[in-house]
Design an enzyme around this catalytic site. Structure first.
Site, PDB file in Angstrom:
ATOM      1  N   ASP A 161      -8.416  11.052  -4.055  1.00 36.00           N
ATOM      2  CA  ASP A 161      -9.362  11.916  -4.751  1.00 36.00           C
ATOM      3  C   ASP A 161      -9.922  13.109  -3.978  1.00 36.00           C
ATOM      4  OD1 ASP A 161      -8.899   9.640  -6.197  1.00 36.00           O
ATOM      5  OD2 ASP A 161     -10.977   9.261  -6.702  1.00 36.00           O
ATOM      6  N   GLU A 392     -12.191  -1.806   0.662  1.00 38.61           N
ATOM      7  CA  GLU A 392     -11.410  -0.772  -0.027  1.00 38.61           C
ATOM      8  C   GLU A 392     -10.607   0.073   0.970  1.00 38.61           C
ATOM      9  OE1 GLU A 392     -13.926   1.876  -2.216  1.00 38.61           O
ATOM     10  OE2 GLU A 392     -12.266   2.878  -3.254  1.00 38.61           O
TER      11      GLU A 392
HETATM   12  C1  GLC Z   1     -10.532   5.748  -6.210  1.00 40.29           C
HETATM   13  C2  GLC Z   1      -9.243   5.998  -5.469  1.00 40.29           C
HETATM   14  C3  GLC Z   1      -8.067   5.742  -6.396  1.00 40.29           C
HETATM   15  C4  GLC Z   1      -8.179   4.321  -6.941  1.00 40.29           C
HETATM   16  C5  GLC Z   1      -9.561   4.055  -7.556  1.00 40.29           C
HETATM   17  C6  GLC Z   1      -9.775   2.588  -7.889  1.00 40.29           C
HETATM   18  O1  GLC Z   1     -10.713   6.616  -7.260  1.00 40.29           O
HETATM   19  O2  GLC Z   1      -9.181   7.280  -4.941  1.00 40.29           O
HETATM   20  O3  GLC Z   1      -6.858   5.916  -5.747  1.00 40.29           O
HETATM   21  O4  GLC Z   1      -7.192   4.093  -7.862  1.00 40.29           O
HETATM   22  O5  GLC Z   1     -10.559   4.425  -6.659  1.00 40.29           O
HETATM   23  O6  GLC Z   1      -9.587   1.792  -6.759  1.00 40.29           O
END
Ligand code: GLC
Length: 429
Positions: A161, A392
């Site tokens: 992102d 994460e």
């Molecule tokens: C964030 C990450 C994306 C992922 C999401 C859920 O938006 O950048 O890659 O899919 O979180 O984990």
């Protein structure tokens, strides 16, 4: 000890199970995400095949009639997440977001078939046409001029992102005069220093607002949207997915599909030269709206090895970058070259290590017979879950777990690597 950790990983995934689909983590991400679900299914397939296929089927059921498989599926309303189902589309009662995410699905499915039996092959057969439609959608909506590379219309489509790759493009995104006020939810779940800035968020939401206003028309977004960039990540993941789709077509004996997929592969193999950045000697992002390269070398740059793309020389440069970057870190592979001015070891995609990226990078390194480097990444991936837990993402300098905790895809990658590289017997006890 090992067994406890495996059980813990399974528990993390079970706790995130919402009945047929798995959320990435409680509160911060309470819906079904596209590539999260695919990787999570890969982890689940190591101990419960039926449930793994169900995960994929629920995701693929949300496929749009034009072939797109969305980045988020909203099975229910949840006040903990923004932007939720009501913030995406105006002309339809959409229960999904309106762009996609890195298309790892075909690769995950092939992997499950390779590790499986007739049951898995049958399941893959029932999903094959949806995969073809998904890939066709990527070509028509994200490469309408047939140039051999995809461009993304929102940084979120890359799955990375707030990576510096998008800084150039985001600078050019205007906040519209009628900008809709909004309230972020993410920073009430995770420390502000580990998340994208408010400025980034305003830009993200400006693109969403533009999308809503044109009803997410792919041609409008591609030709006139506020943001358009070539992402090495999505391009290499797509190339690999097409190679895996070809293997699947051969396994299923779908002769009439083979020629078409082979053409797709050829086109993408040539097209990737567009984003070889000779200045930094790596594949990097390219901002289409400003016609400029971004000079950041990221974990997505390394994915040319995963896709088997580029010339021998380009692969060699990539491996050198990989070595150099790993030497600068205690834990690899950081999402950004630590020598880059934008490197921040704790902020989301601007430095931290993500295990799903490690998983793809180590496959690439093994393909290139770079076994020592692959082992380093593999060992770091396991060590990180020891030091930091099933978080994460992780600080590449300290190993500290960051962002959401008890994260599904982190647990899933751990399970997948453990099963393949450690003591498989443990699963049967
Ligand atoms: C964030 C990450 C994306 C992922 C999401 C859920 O938006 O950048 O890659 O899919 O979180 O984990």
């Amino acid at each position: 000890m090992l067994k406890e950790k495996l059980q813990k990983a399974i528990e993390v995934i079970n706790r995130n199970d919402r009945g047929g689909f798995t959320i990435p983590t409680n509160k911060l991400y309470p819906h079904q995400w596209n590539w999260d679900s695919a990787f999570t299914a890969l982890g689940i397939s190591t101990y419960n095949k039926t449930r793994a296929w169900q995960e994929l089927i629920l995701l693929i059921n949300a496929q749009w009639t034009n072939g797109m498989i969305p980045h988020i599926v909203f099975h229910e309303n949840n006040p903990n997440y923004f932007p939720g189902p009501n913030h995406w589309q105006i002309k339809a009662n959409s229960k999904t977001s309106c762009h996609s995410q890195p298309p790892v699905l075909a690769s995950v499915i092939l992997e499950m078939v390779k590790d499986g039996d007739d049951y898995d092959l049958k399941k893959s057969q029932s999903l094959f046409n949806s995969l073809i439609a998904y890939h066709e959608w990527f070509f028509s909506a994200r490469d309408p001029n047939n140039e051999g590379f995809l461009s993304i219309i929102h940084p979120w489509e890359s799955g990375r992102d707030n990576c510096p790759d998008w800084d150039l493009g985001l600078q050019k995104v205007n906040i519209p005069e009628d900008f809709e006020e909004y309230l972020r939810c993410d920073t009430s779940h995770v420390e502000v220093s580990q998340r994208p800035t408010n400025e980034d968020y305003d830009k993200f939401m400006s693109i969403v607002q533009y999308g809503k206003n044109c009803n997410w028309d792919p041609m409008n977004m591609y030709n006139h949207g506020p943001f358009l960039a070539i992402d090495p990540g999505i391009n290499f993941i797509f190339l690999k997915a097409n190679k895996d789709l070809l293997s699947l077509a051969k396994l299923l004996n779908y002769k009439n599909k083979i020629h078409k997929i082979e053409d797709w592969i050829k086109k993408l193999e040539n097209g990737c030269q567009k984003f070889w950045n000779d200045k930094v000697k790596a594949f990097t992002a390219f901002d289409v709206r400003t016609n400029q390269f971004c000079d950041a070398i990221t974990n997505a740059s390394m994915l040319c090895l995963y896709a088997g793309a580029g010339t021998d020389k380009q692969k060699k440069y990539t491996i050198e970058h990989c070595k150099r970057i790993l030497d600068d870190c205690v834990y690899g592979m950081p999402s950004l070259d630590p020598k880059h001015e934008s490197f921040e070891s704790k902020r989301y995609w601007r430095g931290p290590v993500w295990l799903i990226m490690n998983y793809m990078i180590l496959i690439g390194l093994e393909n290139e017979k770079e076994y020592l480097l692959a082992k380093r990444i593999k060992d770091d991936t396991i060590r990180l879950t020891d030091v930091g837990g099933m978080f994460e993402y992780f600080d590449p300098l300290t190993g500290k777990g960051l962002g959401g905790k008890n994260f599904s895809w982190t647990a899933a990658i751990f399970l997948k690597l453990y099963r393949e590289n450690y003591d498989f017997q443990l699963f049967n006890n």
